[in-house]
Write an enzyme that holds these catalytic residues in place. Structure first.
Site, PDB file in Angstrom:
ATOM      1  N   HIS A  36      -2.300   7.373   7.259  1.00 24.65           N
ATOM      2  CA  HIS A  36      -1.330   8.675   6.085  1.00 24.65           C
ATOM      3  C   HIS A  36      -2.316   9.729   5.773  1.00 24.65           C
ATOM      4  O   HIS A  36      -1.649  10.620   5.747  1.00 24.65           O
ATOM      5  CB  HIS A  36      -1.452   7.833   5.517  1.00 24.65           C
ATOM      6  CG  HIS A  36       0.556   7.050   5.551  1.00 24.65           C
ATOM      7  ND1 HIS A  36       1.116   7.294   6.177  1.00 24.65           N
ATOM      8  CD2 HIS A  36       0.464   5.600   5.075  1.00 24.65           C
ATOM      9  CE1 HIS A  36       2.140   6.372   6.033  1.00 24.65           C
ATOM     10  NE2 HIS A  36       2.005   4.898   5.848  1.00 24.65           N
ATOM     11  N   HIS A  52      -4.327   1.096   6.710  1.00 21.72           N
ATOM     12  CA  HIS A  52      -2.985   1.654   7.651  1.00 21.72           C
ATOM     13  C   HIS A  52      -3.119   2.877   6.988  1.00 21.72           C
ATOM     14  O   HIS A  52      -2.637   3.516   6.613  1.00 21.72           O
ATOM     15  CB  HIS A  52      -2.768   0.682   7.041  1.00 21.72           C
ATOM     16  CG  HIS A  52      -0.973   1.324   7.632  1.00 21.72           C
ATOM     17  ND1 HIS A  52       0.298   0.391   7.868  1.00 21.72           N
ATOM     18  CD2 HIS A  52       0.062   2.369   6.317  1.00 21.72           C
ATOM     19  CE1 HIS A  52       1.136   1.154   8.052  1.00 21.72           C
ATOM     20  NE2 HIS A  52       0.841   1.964   6.603  1.00 21.72           N
ATOM     21  N   GLU A  53      -3.194   2.893   4.900  1.00 20.90           N
ATOM     22  CA  GLU A  53      -3.368   3.984   4.042  1.00 20.90           C
ATOM     23  C   GLU A  53      -4.275   5.383   4.779  1.00 20.90           C
ATOM     24  O   GLU A  53      -3.822   6.409   4.784  1.00 20.90           O
ATOM     25  CB  GLU A  53      -3.359   3.472   2.693  1.00 20.90           C
ATOM     26  CG  GLU A  53      -2.498   2.198   2.145  1.00 20.90           C
ATOM     27  CD  GLU A  53      -0.712   2.365   3.014  1.00 20.90           C
ATOM     28  OE1 GLU A  53      -0.282   3.601   2.652  1.00 20.90           O
ATOM     29  OE2 GLU A  53      -0.374   1.257   2.900  1.00 20.90           O
ATOM     30  N   GLN A  70       3.556   9.296   1.408  1.00 25.80           N
ATOM     31  CA  GLN A  70       4.678   8.980   1.395  1.00 25.80           C
ATOM     32  C   GLN A  70       5.290   9.432   0.043  1.00 25.80           C
ATOM     33  O   GLN A  70       6.379   9.048  -0.030  1.00 25.80           O
ATOM     34  CB  GLN A  70       4.304   7.608   1.841  1.00 25.80           C
ATOM     35  CG  GLN A  70       3.470   7.202   2.551  1.00 25.80           C
ATOM     36  CD  GLN A  70       3.307   5.576   2.893  1.00 25.80           C
ATOM     37  OE1 GLN A  70       2.784   5.195   2.566  1.00 25.80           O
ATOM     38  NE2 GLN A  70       4.450   4.582   3.937  1.00 25.80           N
ATOM     39  N   CYS A  92       5.797  -0.224   7.796  1.00 24.41           N
ATOM     40  CA  CYS A  92       5.527   0.933   6.214  1.00 24.41           C
ATOM     41  C   CYS A  92       6.879   1.444   5.821  1.00 24.41           C
ATOM     42  O   CYS A  92       8.199   0.883   6.263  1.00 24.41           O
ATOM     43  CB  CYS A  92       4.912   1.773   7.362  1.00 24.41           C
ATOM     44  SG  CYS A  92       4.551   3.149   6.314  1.00 24.41           S
ATOM     45  N   LEU A  93       6.233   1.582   4.329  1.00 22.16           N
ATOM     46  CA  LEU A  93       7.371   1.903   4.073  1.00 22.16           C
ATOM     47  C   LEU A  93       8.766   3.013   4.005  1.00 22.16           C
ATOM     48  O   LEU A  93       9.449   3.078   3.897  1.00 22.16           O
ATOM     49  CB  LEU A  93       6.959   1.890   2.327  1.00 22.16           C
ATOM     50  CG  LEU A  93       6.960   0.816   1.546  1.00 22.16           C
ATOM     51  CD1 LEU A  93       6.118   1.272   0.023  1.00 22.16           C
ATOM     52  CD2 LEU A  93       7.794  -0.063   1.311  1.00 22.16           C
ATOM     53  N   GLY A 135       0.501  -0.967  -0.243  1.00 21.50           N
ATOM     54  CA  GLY A 135       0.222   0.170  -0.126  1.00 21.50           C
ATOM     55  C   GLY A 135       0.839   1.349  -0.259  1.00 21.50           C
ATOM     56  O   GLY A 135       2.161   1.151   0.568  1.00 21.50           O
TER      57      GLY A 135
HETATM   58 NI    NI Z   1       2.143   3.266   5.879  1.00 20.70          NI
END
Ligand code: NI
Length: 155
Positions: free
Chosen positions: A135, A131-132, A52, A89-90, A47
């Site tokens: 963000h 989660h996304e 991000q 998470c990235l 995701g």
């Molecule tokens: Ni994330």
């Protein structure tokens, strides 16, 4: 198509901003969706949210192996049940921690044509979507983690 650099927590203020809604779904937005998906796949993530990649707009992409989901201005309408799963998470590389989320979610948003769509997702897909969406409000999974994700000092 382009691969963006992914913003890292602690080094990026945009990750902590409340992102702005998309007013018009146009070619710029569609290109951004394409670039976000490419960036997510390149990074082997499941995701990605626009903040991000440094863009404080309400756009997310998710693919947990069930196909690509693109959502503009996503809203979590309703959640049911509970699940706890290990998240990463990235933007927080190398950290994983259990987070409690809804088991099933009902989400509304716009597709790449600007049409309203409703998605029902459960299990891992529901986790990724929640989660996304977090963000977009400047929330990282580490904020919700059941155990400190980094160190005792940061709890
Ligand atoms: Ni994330």
């Amino acid at each position: 198509m382009a691969i963006y650099n992914i913003e890292q927590a602690g080094q990026s203020s945009v990750l902590r901003e409340k992102s702005k809604p998309i007013k018009e779904v146009n070619d710029t937005v569609r290109t951004l969706l394409d670039d976000m998906a490419e960036t997510m796949y390149h990074a082997e993530g499941v995701g990605l949210a626009a903040p991000q990649i440094g863009i404080a707009r309400r756009i997310i992409v998710v693919d947990v192996g069930e196909g690509l989901i693109e959502l503009i201005n996503p809203v979590l309408l309703k959640g049911r049940g509970k699940q706890v799963s290990e998240e990463g998470c990235l933007s927080v590389p190398g950290y994983y921690a259990p987070v409690e989320r809804f088991k099933t979610v009902f989400i509304e948003g716009l597709d790449r044509d600007g049409k309203k769509i409703n998605i029902k997702a459960k299990d891992f897909a529901a986790v990724a979507l929640q989660h996304e969406i977090d963000h977009l409000d400047g929330i990282l999974f580490t904020d919700k983690a059941k155990k400190p994700a980094k160190s005792q000092d940061e709890e």
